[in-house]
Design an enzyme around this catalytic site. Structure first.
Site, PDB file in Angstrom:
ATOM      1  N   ASP A   1       0.809  -1.228   0.000  1.00  0.00           N
ATOM      2  CA  ASP A   1       0.000   0.000   0.000  1.00  0.00           C
ATOM      3  C   ASP A   1       0.837   1.271   0.000  1.00  0.00           C
ATOM      4  O   ASP A   1       0.440   2.303   0.551  1.00  0.00           O
ATOM      5  CB  ASP A   1      -0.959   0.013   1.208  1.00  0.00           C
ATOM      6  N   LYS A  55       1.877   1.962  -5.168  1.00  0.00           N
ATOM      7  CA  LYS A  55       2.415   1.344  -6.393  1.00  0.00           C
ATOM      8  C   LYS A  55       1.505   1.590  -7.585  1.00  0.00           C
ATOM      9  O   LYS A  55       1.974   1.831  -8.695  1.00  0.00           O
ATOM     10  CB  LYS A  55       2.588  -0.174  -6.180  1.00  0.00           C
ATOM     11  N   GLY A  95     -11.100  -3.375   3.275  1.00  0.00           N
ATOM     12  CA  GLY A  95     -11.765  -2.322   4.028  1.00  0.00           C
ATOM     13  C   GLY A  95     -11.270  -2.218   5.463  1.00  0.00           C
ATOM     14  O   GLY A  95     -11.831  -1.486   6.275  1.00  0.00           O
ATOM     15  N   ARG A  96     -10.199  -2.978   5.796  1.00  0.00           N
ATOM     16  CA  ARG A  96      -9.675  -2.923   7.166  1.00  0.00           C
ATOM     17  C   ARG A  96      -8.858  -1.650   7.368  1.00  0.00           C
ATOM     18  O   ARG A  96      -8.171  -1.196   6.448  1.00  0.00           O
ATOM     19  CB  ARG A  96      -8.749  -4.120   7.432  1.00  0.00           C
ATOM     20  N   GLY A  99      -4.562  -4.363  -3.701  1.00  0.00           N
ATOM     21  CA  GLY A  99      -5.572  -3.319  -3.893  1.00  0.00           C
ATOM     22  C   GLY A  99      -4.840  -2.064  -4.290  1.00  0.00           C
ATOM     23  O   GLY A  99      -4.111  -1.497  -3.485  1.00  0.00           O
ATOM     24  N   HIS A 100      -4.947  -1.679  -5.550  1.00  0.00           N
ATOM     25  CA  HIS A 100      -4.213  -0.525  -6.056  1.00  0.00           C
ATOM     26  C   HIS A 100      -5.201   0.555  -6.467  1.00  0.00           C
ATOM     27  O   HIS A 100      -6.039   0.332  -7.338  1.00  0.00           O
ATOM     28  CB  HIS A 100      -3.341  -0.916  -7.253  1.00  0.00           C
ATOM     29  N   THR A 101      -5.105   1.709  -5.838  1.00  0.00           N
ATOM     30  CA  THR A 101      -5.999   2.812  -6.181  1.00  0.00           C
ATOM     31  C   THR A 101      -5.295   3.741  -7.145  1.00  0.00           C
ATOM     32  O   THR A 101      -4.166   4.162  -6.907  1.00  0.00           O
ATOM     33  CB  THR A 101      -6.374   3.608  -4.908  1.00  0.00           C
ATOM     34  N   GLN A 156       1.818  -6.196  -3.162  1.00  0.00           N
ATOM     35  CA  GLN A 156       2.322  -6.278  -1.770  1.00  0.00           C
ATOM     36  C   GLN A 156       3.637  -5.500  -1.606  1.00  0.00           C
ATOM     37  O   GLN A 156       3.781  -4.465  -2.227  1.00  0.00           O
ATOM     38  CB  GLN A 156       2.487  -7.754  -1.349  1.00  0.00           C
TER      39      GLN A 156
HETATM   40  P1  GDP Z   1      -0.719   0.224  -3.573  1.00  0.00           P
HETATM   41  O1  GDP Z   1      -1.351  -1.005  -3.048  1.00  0.00           O
HETATM   42  O2  GDP Z   1       0.735   0.291  -3.322  1.00  0.00           O
HETATM   43  O3  GDP Z   1      -1.049   0.490  -5.022  1.00  0.00           O
HETATM   44  O4  GDP Z   1      -1.345   1.437  -2.734  1.00  0.00           O
HETATM   45  P2  GDP Z   1      -2.898   1.656  -2.365  1.00  0.00           P
HETATM   46  O5  GDP Z   1      -3.606   2.110  -3.584  1.00  0.00           O
HETATM   47  O6  GDP Z   1      -3.440   0.463  -1.648  1.00  0.00           O
HETATM   48  O7  GDP Z   1      -2.779   2.794  -1.280  1.00  0.00           O
HETATM   49  C1  GDP Z   1      -2.188   4.020  -1.574  1.00  0.00           C
HETATM   50  C2  GDP Z   1      -3.222   5.134  -1.408  1.00  0.00           C
HETATM   51  O8  GDP Z   1      -2.569   6.382  -1.386  1.00  0.00           O
HETATM   52  C3  GDP Z   1      -4.225   5.214  -2.561  1.00  0.00           C
HETATM   53  O9  GDP Z   1      -5.449   5.640  -2.036  1.00  0.00           O
HETATM   54  C4  GDP Z   1      -3.632   6.293  -3.470  1.00  0.00           C
HETATM   55  O10 GDP Z   1      -4.620   6.974  -4.233  1.00  0.00           O
HETATM   56  C5  GDP Z   1      -3.011   7.206  -2.447  1.00  0.00           C
HETATM   57  N1  GDP Z   1      -1.801   7.909  -2.894  1.00  0.00           N
HETATM   58  C6  GDP Z   1      -0.793   7.468  -3.684  1.00  0.00           C
HETATM   59  N2  GDP Z   1       0.200   8.397  -3.753  1.00  0.00           N
HETATM   60  C7  GDP Z   1      -0.205   9.433  -2.981  1.00  0.00           C
HETATM   61  C8  GDP Z   1       0.393  10.683  -2.597  1.00  0.00           C
HETATM   62  O11 GDP Z   1       1.500  11.018  -2.990  1.00  0.00           O
HETATM   63  N3  GDP Z   1      -0.335  11.483  -1.759  1.00  0.00           N
HETATM   64  C9  GDP Z   1      -1.565  11.133  -1.277  1.00  0.00           C
HETATM   65  N4  GDP Z   1      -2.184  11.975  -0.457  1.00  0.00           N
HETATM   66  N5  GDP Z   1      -2.148   9.968  -1.604  1.00  0.00           N
HETATM   67  C10 GDP Z   1      -1.473   9.125  -2.430  1.00  0.00           C
HETATM   68  P1  IMO Z   2      -1.027  -4.225  -2.155  1.00  0.00           P
HETATM   69  O1  IMO Z   2      -0.603  -4.765  -3.498  1.00  0.00           O
HETATM   70  C1  IMO Z   2      -1.074  -4.707   2.179  1.00  0.00           C
HETATM   71  C2  IMO Z   2      -1.204  -8.828   3.710  1.00  0.00           C
HETATM   72  C3  IMO Z   2      -2.475  -9.289   4.396  1.00  0.00           C
HETATM   73  C4  IMO Z   2      -1.901 -10.277   5.396  1.00  0.00           C
HETATM   74  C5  IMO Z   2      -0.750 -10.930   4.606  1.00  0.00           C
HETATM   75  C6  IMO Z   2      -1.127 -12.260   3.984  1.00  0.00           C
HETATM   76  O2  IMO Z   2      -2.298  -3.461  -2.166  1.00  0.00           O
HETATM   77  O3  IMO Z   2       0.107  -3.504  -1.500  1.00  0.00           O
HETATM   78  P2  IMO Z   2      -2.609 -12.940   1.881  1.00  0.00           P
HETATM   79  O4  IMO Z   2      -4.073 -12.735   1.602  1.00  0.00           O
HETATM   80  O5  IMO Z   2      -1.715 -12.297   0.861  1.00  0.00           O
HETATM   81  O6  IMO Z   2      -2.245 -14.355   2.140  1.00  0.00           O
HETATM   82  O7  IMO Z   2      -2.355 -12.163   3.286  1.00  0.00           O
HETATM   83  O8  IMO Z   2      -0.415  -9.995   3.587  1.00  0.00           O
HETATM   84  N1  IMO Z   2      -1.414  -8.290   2.349  1.00  0.00           N
HETATM   85  C7  IMO Z   2      -1.336  -6.979   2.044  1.00  0.00           C
HETATM   86  N2  IMO Z   2      -1.138  -5.893   2.826  1.00  0.00           N
HETATM   87  N3  IMO Z   2      -1.203  -4.557   0.846  1.00  0.00           N
HETATM   88  C8  IMO Z   2      -1.366  -5.636   0.047  1.00  0.00           C
HETATM   89  O9  IMO Z   2      -1.360  -5.561  -1.307  1.00  0.00           O
HETATM   90  C9  IMO Z   2      -1.490  -6.922   0.642  1.00  0.00           C
HETATM   91  N4  IMO Z   2      -1.687  -8.179   0.149  1.00  0.00           N
HETATM   92  C10 IMO Z   2      -1.619  -9.003   1.214  1.00  0.00           C
HETATM   93  O10 IMO Z   2      -3.124  -8.204   5.035  1.00  0.00           O
HETATM   94  O11 IMO Z   2      -1.320  -9.580   6.475  1.00  0.00           O
HETATM   95 MG    MG Z   3      -2.896  -1.585  -1.797  1.00  0.00          MG
END
Ligand code: GDP
Ligand code: IMO
Ligand code: MG
Length: 427
Positions: free
Chosen positions: A13, A16, A301-302, A40-42, A223
């Site tokens: 998170d 990426k 959603g955690r 989960g990539h936003t 991850q």
């Molecule tokens: P990923 O799993 O690595 O792709 O990251 P996630 O999407 O799960 O979580 C990153 C969150 O931060 C998302 O809601 C993005 O829209 C947001 N985000 C990414 N870069 C930035 C930043 O530079 N500033 C802010 N405020 N939000 C960001």
């Molecule tokens: P992105 O790509 C954050 C965590 C789970 C749990 C552990 C094992 O959005 O960064 P799994 O279902 O993979 O066997 O769970 O890994 N986990 C993540 N935490 N971001 C993720 O993906 C994750 N994918 C798995 O919460 O602790």
């Molecule tokens: Mg994510």
């Protein structure tokens, strides 16, 4: 031969999805090489927000071919609903390629993931419950189902039978659950075959040919480094290799082809699920990071656990991935703190430790040693260049760079595609 790997430097998170999407406009292929819909990539494009789980973030860039590599585990129902969701929003997904060697997350893998977690009770990992671990376990145990198996009913039936033979014993006798019928699983999986057929390809050949033709290929990790099955905080990890080497095995591309490895690094730290986290905060600062940073899981959603930046982890990520660059994200979230603590080392049983201890016992006892850096209060979300940042924000970035062992080549100052400061070009 521009092949770039982009991966998470912490516990996932890090942003990426945004970073991949940003580069997507200039690359020819974006490849997921491990993980599945636990990711989960936003991605925020203009006023549109997309949540991607299985599809590479490059799917949102029209010129780019998205690829699901052999190292990924694919839940066909999730994939098809993600595709139709994007199609309804006008996104063309027709270029997608899926490796015939990718493994399928079957309904029984999802069941086993959930019952195992329940069985572990207090010792649970806190998985996403998407069947990731059991599917990789089947792969290693050589009883997995691959995408290509959907196109030979006889082989598929034999393989499902082999997999369920043992699983049904475990489900009924150990977990007190109902047995899963082979026919039902085979029928469901065959139902996906036709819908997936247009996308299935020999992705190893496609990607190596593309590299020979000097096309730009970006490997997108799911991850993060500390969730890696080999290099992470085992057993509180995912069941694949998000680290740089995983890009080679998970896509069938040799290490000599990789030219750059970019670590995505959040300006503070978060983690979802169980496991050690030295800089975790349990006070109002942690609450504030969660609120301002919107730290809530895209997949489950955690609430994410939040803490200060940990330079020991960043250094470790540099080492195990051979990072050439960092992309620092969410710097804007730190606006408003008078002083920002940064963990520069750990104290373990009274001793100062500069590097991540290999012993899990030591890591569980690690207490952060903080250095205080001066904060800033100016809004930085409109900054376009490094010099637009307030002096203290510049100093924070420089300090992190020095501690982390690789240049910070881009800085995120907001979730949008254009809310980024580019310092060194990635291409
Ligand atoms: P990923 O799993 O690595 O792709 O990251 P996630 O999407 O799960 O979580 C990153 C969150 O931060 C998302 O809601 C993005 O829209 C947001 N985000 C990414 N870069 C930035 C930043 O530079 N500033 C802010 N405020 N939000 C960001
Ligand atoms: P992105 O790509 C954050 C965590 C789970 C749990 C552990 C094992 O959005 O960064 P799994 O279902 O993979 O066997 O769970 O890994 N986990 C993540 N935490 N971001 C993720 O993906 C994750 N994918 C798995 O919460 O602790
Ligand atoms: Mg994510």
């Amino acid at each position: 031969m521009p092949a770039l790997v982009l991966l998470g430097a912490q516990w996932g998170d890090e942003g990426k999805g945004k970073a991949t999407d940003l580069l997507g406009g200039s690359v020819d292929y974006v490849v997921r090489y491990q993980g599945g819909n636990n990711a989960g990539h936003t991605v925020v494009v203009g006023d549109q927000k997309y949540a991607l789980h299985l599809l590479p973030s490059g799917i949102l860039s029209p010129g780019c071919t998205p690829v699901i590599g052999n190292g990924v585990v694919v839940d066909p129902s999730v994939l098809l609903s993600e595709l139709s969701g994007l199609n309804e929003r006008g996104v063309d997904t027709s270029k997608l390629l899926i490796s015939g060697n990718a493994h399928i997350i079957t309904p029984y893998n999802v069941t086993v993931d959930k019952v195992t977690e329940r069985f572990l009770g207090k010792r649970k990992i806190g998985t996403t419950g998407r069947g990731i671990g059991p599917t990789y376990a089947d792969k290693i145990n050589r009883v997995g189902i691959r995408v290509q198996d959907l196109y030979d009913e006889s082989i598929l039936t034999q393989k499902v039978e082999a997999a369920l033979d043992v699983k049904n014993q475990v489900l009924t006798k150990l977990y007190n659950r109902r047995a899963i019928a082979v026919d039902q699983v085979v029928e469901e999986l065959l139902g996906y075959a036709g819908k997936l057929a247009p996308y299935v390809a020999d992705t190893v050949l496609v990607l190596n040919r593309a590299l020979e033709e000097d096309k730009v290929v970006l490997f997108e990790g799911g991850q993060g480094t500390l969730l890696d099955i080999d290099h992470g905080t085992y057993p509180f990890v995912t069941s694949s290799n998000p680290t740089a080497g995983g890009a080679c095995t998970g896509a069938g591309v040799g290490p000599t082809k990789i030219s750059r490895v970019i670590g995505i690094l959040k300006a503070y730290t978060t983690r979802v699920g169980a496991g050690p986290f030295p800089t975790e905060l349990f006070d109002e600062d942690g609450e504030a990071l969660r609120r301002i940073g919107g730290e809530r899981g895209v997949t489950t959603g955690r609430d994410r656990r939040c803490g200060w930046f940990d330079a020991v982890i960043a250094r470790y990520a540099t080492r195990v991935n051979g990072l050439t660059d960092f992309f620092l994200t969410k710097l804007d979230v730190l606006t408003g703190w008078e002083q920002i603590p940064v963990c520069v080392a750990y104290e373990i049983d009274g001793e100062r430790v500069e590097e991540l201890p290999y012993s899990q016992t030591d890591f569980h006892h690690a207490k952060p040693v903080y250095e205080m850096l001066p904060g800033w209060s100016e809004d930085i979300s409109k900054a376009k260049s490094f010099s637009d940042l307030p002096k203290n924000a510049q100093a924070y970035v420089k300090a992190l760079e020095e501690m982390s062992g690789a240049p910070i080549s881009a800085i995120g100052v907001g979730p949008g595609r254009d809310e980024t400061i580019e310092i060194n070009s990635f291409l």
